[in-house]
Structures are given as structure tokens and as C-alpha cells.
Scaffold this motif. Sequence first.
Motif, PDB file in Angstrom:
ATOM      1  N   GLU A  15       1.269  10.704   6.205  1.00  0.00           N
ATOM      2  CA  GLU A  15       0.969  12.276   6.086  1.00  0.00           C
ATOM      3  C   GLU A  15       1.538  13.103   5.622  1.00  0.00           C
ATOM      4  O   GLU A  15       1.045  13.934   4.783  1.00  0.00           O
ATOM      5  N   LEU A  16       3.224  12.669   5.074  1.00  0.00           N
ATOM      6  CA  LEU A  16       3.726  13.478   4.109  1.00  0.00           C
ATOM      7  C   LEU A  16       3.258  13.743   2.642  1.00  0.00           C
ATOM      8  O   LEU A  16       3.039  14.686   1.871  1.00  0.00           O
ATOM      9  N   VAL A  17       2.876  12.441   2.497  1.00  0.00           N
ATOM     10  CA  VAL A  17       2.079  12.173   0.898  1.00  0.00           C
ATOM     11  C   VAL A  17       0.965  12.883   0.821  1.00  0.00           C
ATOM     12  O   VAL A  17       0.519  13.614   0.081  1.00  0.00           O
ATOM     13  N   LEU A  72       9.547   6.379  -4.642  1.00  0.00           N
ATOM     14  CA  LEU A  72       9.329   6.958  -6.068  1.00  0.00           C
ATOM     15  C   LEU A  72       9.816   6.111  -7.199  1.00  0.00           C
ATOM     16  O   LEU A  72      10.981   5.649  -6.887  1.00  0.00           O
ATOM     17  N   PRO A  73       9.505   6.108  -8.321  1.00  0.00           N
ATOM     18  CA  PRO A  73       9.902   5.638  -9.237  1.00  0.00           C
ATOM     19  C   PRO A  73      11.445   6.408  -9.602  1.00  0.00           C
ATOM     20  O   PRO A  73      11.329   7.422  -9.528  1.00  0.00           O
ATOM     21  N   PRO A  74      12.530   5.777 -10.221  1.00  0.00           N
ATOM     22  CA  PRO A  74      13.937   6.246 -10.288  1.00  0.00           C
ATOM     23  C   PRO A  74      13.745   7.680 -11.038  1.00  0.00           C
ATOM     24  O   PRO A  74      14.357   8.369 -10.497  1.00  0.00           O
ATOM     25  N   GLU A  75      13.100   7.528 -12.156  1.00  0.00           N
ATOM     26  CA  GLU A  75      12.978   9.099 -12.986  1.00  0.00           C
ATOM     27  C   GLU A  75      12.475  10.145 -12.079  1.00  0.00           C
ATOM     28  O   GLU A  75      13.122  11.395 -12.257  1.00  0.00           O
ATOM     29  N   ALA A  76      11.274  10.079 -11.379  1.00  0.00           N
ATOM     30  CA  ALA A  76      10.651  10.941 -10.418  1.00  0.00           C
ATOM     31  C   ALA A  76      11.561  11.477  -9.555  1.00  0.00           C
ATOM     32  O   ALA A  76      11.707  12.473  -8.939  1.00  0.00           O
ATOM     33  N   ALA A  77      12.208  10.241  -8.638  1.00  0.00           N
ATOM     34  CA  ALA A  77      13.106  10.565  -7.721  1.00  0.00           C
ATOM     35  C   ALA A  77      14.379  11.402  -8.262  1.00  0.00           C
ATOM     36  O   ALA A  77      14.811  12.560  -7.304  1.00  0.00           O
ATOM     37  N   GLU A  89       0.831  -1.152   0.081  1.00  0.00           N
ATOM     38  CA  GLU A  89       0.123  -0.066  -0.252  1.00  0.00           C
ATOM     39  C   GLU A  89       0.831   1.250  -0.003  1.00  0.00           C
ATOM     40  O   GLU A  89       0.433   2.260  -0.698  1.00  0.00           O
ATOM     41  N   VAL A  90       1.994   1.350   0.836  1.00  0.00           N
ATOM     42  CA  VAL A  90       2.711   2.414   0.908  1.00  0.00           C
ATOM     43  C   VAL A  90       3.509   2.902  -0.358  1.00  0.00           C
ATOM     44  O   VAL A  90       3.243   4.073  -0.799  1.00  0.00           O
ATOM     45  N   VAL A 104       3.107   6.587  -2.423  1.00  0.00           N
ATOM     46  CA  VAL A 104       3.944   7.214  -2.882  1.00  0.00           C
ATOM     47  C   VAL A 104       4.031   7.534  -4.437  1.00  0.00           C
ATOM     48  O   VAL A 104       4.150   8.586  -4.670  1.00  0.00           O
ATOM     49  N   GLN A 105       3.823   6.383  -5.278  1.00  0.00           N
ATOM     50  CA  GLN A 105       3.773   6.708  -6.783  1.00  0.00           C
ATOM     51  C   GLN A 105       2.663   7.529  -7.158  1.00  0.00           C
ATOM     52  O   GLN A 105       2.893   8.060  -8.315  1.00  0.00           O
ATOM     53  N   ARG A 106       1.534   7.739  -6.465  1.00  0.00           N
ATOM     54  CA  ARG A 106       0.628   8.783  -6.806  1.00  0.00           C
ATOM     55  C   ARG A 106       1.208  10.404  -7.089  1.00  0.00           C
ATOM     56  O   ARG A 106       0.951  11.225  -7.568  1.00  0.00           O
ATOM     57  N   LEU A 107       2.452  10.319  -6.375  1.00  0.00           N
ATOM     58  CA  LEU A 107       3.536  11.628  -6.418  1.00  0.00           C
ATOM     59  C   LEU A 107       3.968  12.004  -7.710  1.00  0.00           C
ATOM     60  O   LEU A 107       4.633  12.942  -8.079  1.00  0.00           O
ATOM     61  N   GLU A 108       4.035  10.782  -8.537  1.00  0.00           N
ATOM     62  CA  GLU A 108       4.705  10.879  -9.819  1.00  0.00           C
ATOM     63  C   GLU A 108       4.472  12.032 -10.704  1.00  0.00           C
ATOM     64  O   GLU A 108       5.323  12.782 -11.434  1.00  0.00           O
ATOM     65  N   TRP A 109       2.986  12.458 -10.849  1.00  0.00           N
ATOM     66  CA  TRP A 109       2.513  13.582 -11.565  1.00  0.00           C
ATOM     67  C   TRP A 109       2.893  15.041 -10.876  1.00  0.00           C
ATOM     68  O   TRP A 109       2.625  15.835 -11.562  1.00  0.00           O
ATOM     69  N   VAL A 110       3.244  15.026  -9.692  1.00  0.00           N
ATOM     70  CA  VAL A 110       3.316  16.388  -8.929  1.00  0.00           C
ATOM     71  C   VAL A 110       4.595  16.941  -9.318  1.00  0.00           C
ATOM     72  O   VAL A 110       5.805  16.173  -9.721  1.00  0.00           O
ATOM     73  N   GLU A 111       4.695  18.302  -9.758  1.00  0.00           N
ATOM     74  CA  GLU A 111       5.658  19.048 -10.394  1.00  0.00           C
ATOM     75  C   GLU A 111       7.211  18.650  -9.102  1.00  0.00           C
ATOM     76  O   GLU A 111       6.821  18.750  -8.214  1.00  0.00           O
ATOM     77  N   PRO A 112       8.201  18.313  -9.870  1.00  0.00           N
ATOM     78  CA  PRO A 112       9.200  18.162  -8.886  1.00  0.00           C
ATOM     79  C   PRO A 112       9.812  19.167  -8.038  1.00  0.00           C
ATOM     80  O   PRO A 112      10.173  18.984  -6.813  1.00  0.00           O
ATOM     81  N   GLN A 113       9.702  20.275  -8.492  1.00  0.00           N
ATOM     82  CA  GLN A 113      10.195  21.544  -7.793  1.00  0.00           C
ATOM     83  C   GLN A 113       9.083  21.674  -6.567  1.00  0.00           C
ATOM     84  O   GLN A 113       9.488  21.923  -5.399  1.00  0.00           O
ATOM     85  N   LEU A 114       7.914  21.541  -6.730  1.00  0.00           N
ATOM     86  CA  LEU A 114       6.829  21.693  -5.657  1.00  0.00           C
ATOM     87  C   LEU A 114       6.977  20.389  -4.648  1.00  0.00           C
ATOM     88  O   LEU A 114       7.144  20.662  -3.286  1.00  0.00           O
TER      89      LEU A 114
END
Length: 339
Positions: free
Chosen positions: A184-186, A144-149, A109-110, A114-124
Amino acid sequence: MSAIEYNKLTDLSGVEQAAMLLVSMGEEGAAKVLAHMNSQSVQSVSQVMARLSNVKQSDAELVLLRLFEDYRGQAGIARASRTYLQRTLDSALGDKLAKSLLDSIYGDEVKTLVQRLEWVEPQLLARQIAPEHPQLQAVLLGLLPPEAASLVLQRLPQDSHDELLVRIAQLGELDREVIEELKELVDRCLAVANERSHTRVTGVSQVAGILNRFDGDRGQLMEMLKLHDDRLAAEVELNMFDFIILGRQNDEVLHALLQEVPQDVLALALKGIENDLKRKLTEALPKRMAQALETQIAALGQVTLSRAEAARSEVMKIARQMMDAGAFELQLYEEQVVE
């Protein structure tokens, strides 16, 4: 459950499976279950429990998984929250066995969260996690997936990169406290991203629409925007590619563009627009072509607004492609000039 695992279970009787389950639960949990059984059942299962030795965890997990698959189908356990089941199973089975079973039922689940954050702008995302403890940053980047991380890491302070990479490399099984902090952070990151995305897109489009219809000095307003935020001004300019801007192009640009637009698309695009803009566009065409276009527009009769808007979008798509190819430069607003 695989066919091999299922066949393995069918070799055990119901009493044997119950005995394995009770042994896995420990004394306190088993005692609570036995208290709800009649004397004959207690005697039968106790005899089998007494003969059991060296029960493998993998075998116990198979019995537990079979139990929960049956129970889930009858009691709606699939709708129970993971938190509720975690507490219940921890009490009955212990933390390690409960976690293994829950991962089998729900998956990781975790990591999915976290992978839901892939579409979030990296700067944000980098800005949101920067104040957190390096270990929590490392956990999030590690899931996170390596590319997003990688994109997020590049936007964190450079002097923290080596420490974060070492922490990521050392990650293992996560403690429950860390998982709860991570959740909580996600949630905070997603909430901020959703809020920023909605406000930003709507705001930029609104400003572009206002400027396109502003009768004053659009160039001066754009210069002021650039002084405040170059990137924001660029986004506004991108959103200003609206059909209405064709009314401020010279005849040479319009003639080049309209020659490339299919006549049926142009006829649809001109349905329902303001007379001044319509006149400006038709006057840029050769007289015979303009007359044929007027006839085609009249023959269309009533059309839906969505069809007309789709045709206008197609015209602007062609205009953008021609501009990118260097055929002409579209004038979004009147820029200041000097002698």
C-alpha cells in the motif's frame, strides 16, 4: 526446475509423487483430495503414504513445483493473482510451504515492487514515508538498492538514522501484514510521484514557453518566481533554452554561435521560423555567408516539421555547450540593472 531436480523426480513414480504431495498437505487437505479419487486410486496412494517416512521439505517442494509447472501450462495458472494462489495454497499446504512454492514460481515480488521506487525523487520519497512507523520505513529502505536507500535516508530526520539502521540490520522474514502495508505504501508513493512528475514537467515547460513569448518585463516575472521558489525558477530558466531566445541576443553572440553551427543544420533550423527572427539571425552573418545560406534554404524546398525542430535543438545544444565553456552568456530575459 533444473535438470538435476527433474532427474530426481523421474526416479519417483506418479503414485509416489502423489503420496508425497498428500502427506505434505496435512490431514484436512489430503482428505479433500482423496474424496475426489476412485477407490482403486485411494488404495494405491494410501499404501505408498503409509510407507513414507521423514519426507524432506525440499523433496516435497520439488513435487509441488512439478505439479504447478504442469498445471500452469494446462490451466493458465500463470495468469492467476499471487493473492489468490496464496490463499488457495495456504489452505491446502500451510503458510510456510505455500510461500516457498510461490517464491519459486513468481520470484520475490515484494523486492521487485519496491525497486520500482528507484526512479522516484529521494526528497519526495522521504516525505511520503516520514509519517509511517519506523519499522515500515526500515523495511522499505532495506529492500531498496543501497544507493537509493542512502539518498532517502539522508533526507529523513537525522535523529532517526541510527534507529532505522538498527532496524534494517535486524530485518528477517517479513510477516504478511507487513507485506500488505508495504504494498500500500509503495502504491501511494508511486501514485504521488507520477502525479507530481507529470504536473511539474508540464508546468515548468509551459511557464518557460510563456516567458519566452512574453512581450512584457520577463526579468521582473523571473524575480517574482525566484522570491517564491529559487529551485523552481532555476528549472524554468533551464527550460527557456528555446530557439526563440536567439532573437534577443546581440550580434556578437549570434556571430560567434552561428560560426560554429554547420551550415546544413542552420539552413534546416531556419525553415519555417518567423521572418523577424530569421532576419535577425542572417544579419548577424557576413553578407556572402548570409546569401549562401538563403540559397541553401530555398534549395531545401519543403521539409518536415520534425526535421526543422531537430535542427533547432541541435543549434541550442551547441549554444549551451559554448555558454558552459565561457564563450558567451546567453540572455534569457532582460535583467534589471542599477547605476
